[in-house]
Design an enzyme around this catalytic site. Structure first.
Site, mmCIF file in Angstrom:
data_model
loop_
_atom_site.group_PDB
_atom_site.id
_atom_site.type_symbol
_atom_site.label_atom_id
_atom_site.label_comp_id
_atom_site.label_asym_id
_atom_site.label_seq_id
_atom_site.Cartn_x
_atom_site.Cartn_y
_atom_site.Cartn_z
ATOM 1 N N GLU A 81 0.831 -1.192 0.000
ATOM 2 C CA GLU A 81 0.000 0.000 0.000
ATOM 3 C C GLU A 81 0.877 1.258 0.000
ATOM 4 O O GLU A 81 0.400 2.352 0.251
ATOM 5 C CB GLU A 81 -0.946 0.013 1.188
ATOM 6 C CG GLU A 81 -0.299 0.062 2.548
ATOM 7 C CD GLU A 81 -1.328 0.096 3.666
ATOM 8 O OE1 GLU A 81 -1.407 1.141 4.336
ATOM 9 O OE2 GLU A 81 -2.040 -0.902 3.857
ATOM 10 N N CYS A 113 -3.006 -4.617 4.697
ATOM 11 C CA CYS A 113 -1.931 -5.477 5.189
ATOM 12 C C CYS A 113 -1.997 -6.923 4.704
ATOM 13 O O CYS A 113 -1.112 -7.721 5.032
ATOM 14 C CB CYS A 113 -1.895 -5.446 6.715
ATOM 15 S SG CYS A 113 -1.560 -3.807 7.388
ATOM 16 N N HIS A 237 -1.043 -11.958 11.382
ATOM 17 C CA HIS A 237 -0.693 -10.560 11.170
ATOM 18 C C HIS A 237 -0.578 -9.882 12.541
ATOM 19 O O HIS A 237 -1.300 -10.233 13.484
ATOM 20 C CB HIS A 237 -1.758 -9.865 10.324
ATOM 21 C CG HIS A 237 -1.525 -8.387 10.195
ATOM 22 N ND1 HIS A 237 -0.386 -7.884 9.607
ATOM 23 C CD2 HIS A 237 -2.258 -7.319 10.609
ATOM 24 C CE1 HIS A 237 -0.432 -6.557 9.645
ATOM 25 N NE2 HIS A 237 -1.557 -6.202 10.257
#
Length: 348
Positions: A81, A113, A237
């Site tokens: 991103e 993400c 994550h």
């Protein structure tokens, strides 16, 4: 979702910038209590580093571990991103620098993400379909946070890359199953004309990260007849360290199965690279035959979850390139003013 029958990781690589900004330094500047910091420190890209340069470094290490000539790479997909160009792909730059085949499919992927694991989904599908022999799936970011915002404490820089090819005897780890889980949950976003992202704090935890991560994990386990006991390592994550540990508590995952994959406390949240970086760290220590469940999370919102089985070649190949521990040990501490300069936060 159907079992993945013919796709495997042949090489993996990661890149962590050497510059580190301690959480205590951020707390000092903004008058915060250091005891409440979400991470100890974070990795900061240098003034001459960006998503492309970090992707190239990680990909070089992945190719070295795989022993695959770059000319055999027929797909280069970069999840990020924070690409350097709004309109110009990073993937073609990475492919050109590496010397990949001209007959290569290439694209930049976006999903906050989890953009890096989106690349993994694409490349595994291309390999399984027989469209390509080898492809590169990369997650890389130079994550940004508005000065003084909560995101600034964790937004970090890093990259991870996987060479994915057919399931052969000399692979590092084979993909067994995958699942994706998404919804329209607006916890984090940035419009094209804005410099820094915005976030709706009250959505960040329960309806966003926890709901999607836990749902993806429960689905992939239940659909394929597994329980927590059948998995040796869990990788999640990590927007901070507390979130993955909280997921582990909900799912009754022993700490011994999740702590080896924690990276955010000393690297920060590298966004699209985060869960892939954690997976690479686990591959540095995992034994043949062990199972890894890796789950990403991206705001917007969604999770990709994979079950992999570690293969024999990992023992020899992990030493062909720098490990997570070796890259982490390259460390130069910087102050907040240097951080502002390196991340181009000072503008006239």
């Amino acid at each position: 979702m159907p079992k993945i029958s013919n796709a495997a990781i042949h090489g993996y690589g990661l890149y962590i910038p050497r510059f580190r900004l301690k959480g205590e330094e951020l707390a000092r500047v903004w008058g915060k209590n250091a005891a409440d910091l979400p991470v100890k420190e974070k990795a900061v890209a240098g003034i001459d580093e960006d998503t492309v340069t970090m992707s190239v470094e990680a990909a070089k290490y992945a190719l070295r571990r795989a022993g695959v000539d770059p000319s055999r790479i027929a797909a280069v997909h970069v999840g990020t991103e924070s690409k350097p160009y709004a309109v110009k792909p990073s993937g073609t730059l990475v492919a050109e620098i590496l010397g990949a085949s001209r007959n290569t499919t290439s694209a930049d992927l976006e999903f906050a993400c989890k953009a890096g694991t989106e690349a993994v989904q694409f490349i595994t599908a291309l390999v399984e379909a027989g469209r390509i022999e080898y492809g590169l799936a990369i997650g890389a970011d130079t994550a940004q946070g508005r000065p003084g915002d909560a995101l600034e404490y964790t937004a970090a820089s890093g990259a991870a890359a996987f060479v994915i090819g057919p399931n052969t005897r000399n692979c590092v780890a084979r993909f067994d199953y995958s699942v994706s889980f998404v919804s329209d949950t607006p916890d984090f976003w940035r419009r094209s004309y804005e410099r820094y992202p915005m976030h709706a704090s009250r959505f960040t935890g329960e309806p966003a990260y926890f709901h999607h991560t836990i749902s993806a994990v429960n689905t992939i386990l239940a659909e394929n007849g597994f329980s927590v006991n059948d998995i040796d390592y869990f990788v999640f994550h990590q927007p901070n360290v507390k979130f993955p540990l909280a997921v582990a508590k909900v799912l009754s995952i022993p700490s011994s199965k999740i702590v080896p994959g924690l990276v955010a406390d000393v690297v920060g949240n590298t966004y699209a690279a985060c869960s892939m970086l954690a997976l690479a760290k686990v591959l540095d220590i995992a034994l043949p035959g062990q199972r890894i469940l890796a789950t990403s999370y991206g705001s917007g919102a969604g999770s990709d979850s994979f079950i992999l089985t570690v293969c024999d070649a990992v023992v020899e190949r992990r030493n062909r390139a720098p490990t997570y521990a070796q890259l982490l040990s390259r460390r130069t501490e910087i102050d907040y003013a240097t951080y502002l300069k390196y991340r181009d936060k000072i503008r006239m």
